[in-house]
Motif scaffolding. Structure first.
Motif, PDB file in Angstrom:
ATOM      1  N   ASN A   3      43.195  43.749  62.689  1.00  0.00           N
ATOM      2  CA  ASN A   3      44.402  43.042  63.114  1.00  0.00           C
ATOM      3  C   ASN A   3      44.223  41.543  62.882  1.00  0.00           C
ATOM      4  O   ASN A   3      43.130  41.003  63.011  1.00  0.00           O
ATOM      5  N   LEU A   4      45.330  40.891  62.575  1.00  0.00           N
ATOM      6  CA  LEU A   4      45.306  39.434  62.489  1.00  0.00           C
ATOM      7  C   LEU A   4      45.157  38.844  63.889  1.00  0.00           C
ATOM      8  O   LEU A   4      45.635  39.421  64.873  1.00  0.00           O
ATOM      9  N   GLN A   6      46.184  36.948  67.000  1.00  0.00           N
ATOM     10  CA  GLN A   6      47.530  36.714  67.518  1.00  0.00           C
ATOM     11  C   GLN A   6      47.442  36.087  68.905  1.00  0.00           C
ATOM     12  O   GLN A   6      46.425  36.222  69.597  1.00  0.00           O
ATOM     13  N   TYR A   8      50.032  33.406  71.918  1.00  0.00           N
ATOM     14  CA  TYR A   8      51.171  32.516  72.126  1.00  0.00           C
ATOM     15  C   TYR A   8      50.733  31.365  73.023  1.00  0.00           C
ATOM     16  O   TYR A   8      49.762  31.474  73.779  1.00  0.00           O
ATOM     17  N   GLN A  28      45.642  34.711  74.195  1.00  0.00           N
ATOM     18  CA  GLN A  28      45.307  35.614  73.095  1.00  0.00           C
ATOM     19  C   GLN A  28      45.894  36.996  73.352  1.00  0.00           C
ATOM     20  O   GLN A  28      45.898  37.496  74.480  1.00  0.00           O
ATOM     21  N   ALA A  29      46.400  37.610  72.285  1.00  0.00           N
ATOM     22  CA  ALA A  29      46.979  38.945  72.382  1.00  0.00           C
ATOM     23  C   ALA A  29      45.874  39.968  72.624  1.00  0.00           C
ATOM     24  O   ALA A  29      44.701  39.753  72.292  1.00  0.00           O
ATOM     25  N   VAL A  32      42.730  42.252  69.779  1.00  0.00           N
ATOM     26  CA  VAL A  32      42.342  41.481  68.600  1.00  0.00           C
ATOM     27  C   VAL A  32      40.927  40.946  68.815  1.00  0.00           C
ATOM     28  O   VAL A  32      40.440  40.854  69.943  1.00  0.00           O
ATOM     29  N   ASN A  76      45.197  33.519  60.715  1.00  0.00           N
ATOM     30  CA  ASN A  76      46.633  33.657  60.926  1.00  0.00           C
ATOM     31  C   ASN A  76      47.195  32.312  61.382  1.00  0.00           C
ATOM     32  O   ASN A  76      46.473  31.434  61.859  1.00  0.00           O
ATOM     33  N   ILE A  78      50.403  30.661  63.746  1.00  0.00           N
ATOM     34  CA  ILE A  78      51.483  30.896  64.702  1.00  0.00           C
ATOM     35  C   ILE A  78      52.238  29.589  64.898  1.00  0.00           C
ATOM     36  O   ILE A  78      51.686  28.496  64.722  1.00  0.00           O
TER      37      ILE A  78
END
Length: 199
Positions: A3-4, A6, A8, A28-29, A32, A76, A78
């Motif tokens: 997974n990249l 990720q 927010y 962090q998501a 990942v 990645n 964002i």
């Protein structure tokens, strides 16, 4: 296939009135790999690390770009949007400039830029108004601080305080008797004056 990285930005305000100072942190998501490198680009300034502090001193729309790299060497980008709203500019005037107590009606004029609501406070006389142009008659002479708080469509506010001096009313009273009996009261036959400079 990994997974990249990720996540927010959170922990701080993403919209508000200028100046908007905020501390933003990457959330962090789940699922990942751990991040090894983080960098941020905000309004031509660069930051690194999991969180950063920044002040937006001009109104406008801003984009924050984050560059993430994880333990798998996956990379990645964002982006996060920030909206900064302008503040109104509080200002007012009043006439007459030297009102007389209990006589002159003072007209206050709200001259604020981009304001949609007005909150006047005449603290020492316990008078409030939400009109743009209120009027008031001051009953007594003295100095009175007048505060005006204005808000715009985004509820951003600005405050201004000015002091008005209310002149004493001119009055002359001549008594028709006096008591020269050495008790310290009404010993002399003299006019009673208020607001005079000479007689």
């Amino acid at each position: 296939v990994n997974n990249l990285p990720q996540g927010y930005l959170g922990g701080g305000k993403l919209n508000g009135c200028v100046p908007l100072c905020t501390t933003l942190q990457l959330k962090q998501a789940n699922g990942v790999a751990n991040l090894t490198e983080l960098s941020w680009q905000v309004d031509n300034q660069s930051f690194s690390g999991n969180q950063f502090f920044y002040c937006f001193n001009q109104a406008g729309d801003y984009q924050i770009t984050g560059y993430l790299k994880d333990a798998n060497l996956c990379v990645n980008t964002i982006t996060t949007q920030v909206k900064v709203f302008p503040k109104p500019k509080a200002e007012f005037d009043f006439t007459p400039q030297q009102p007389v107590e209990n006589f002159d009606e003072v007209q206050f004029s709200g001259l604020s830029d981009a304001a949609i609501s007005y909150d006047w406070n005449f603290g020492s006389v316990n008078f409030n108004s939400s009109l743009q142009n209120p009027t008031y008659i001051f009953e007594n002479t003295g100095y009175y601080p007048i505060a005006l708080v204005v808000h715009n469509q985004w509820y951003c506010s600005d405050t201004i305080i000015k002091t008005i001096y209310v002149e004493p009313d001119f009055a002359v009273y001549v008594p028709n008797a006096f008591t020269p009996n050495e008790d310290g009261l009404n010993e002399l036959f003299i006019p009673v004056l208020r607001g005079n400079k000479s007689f």
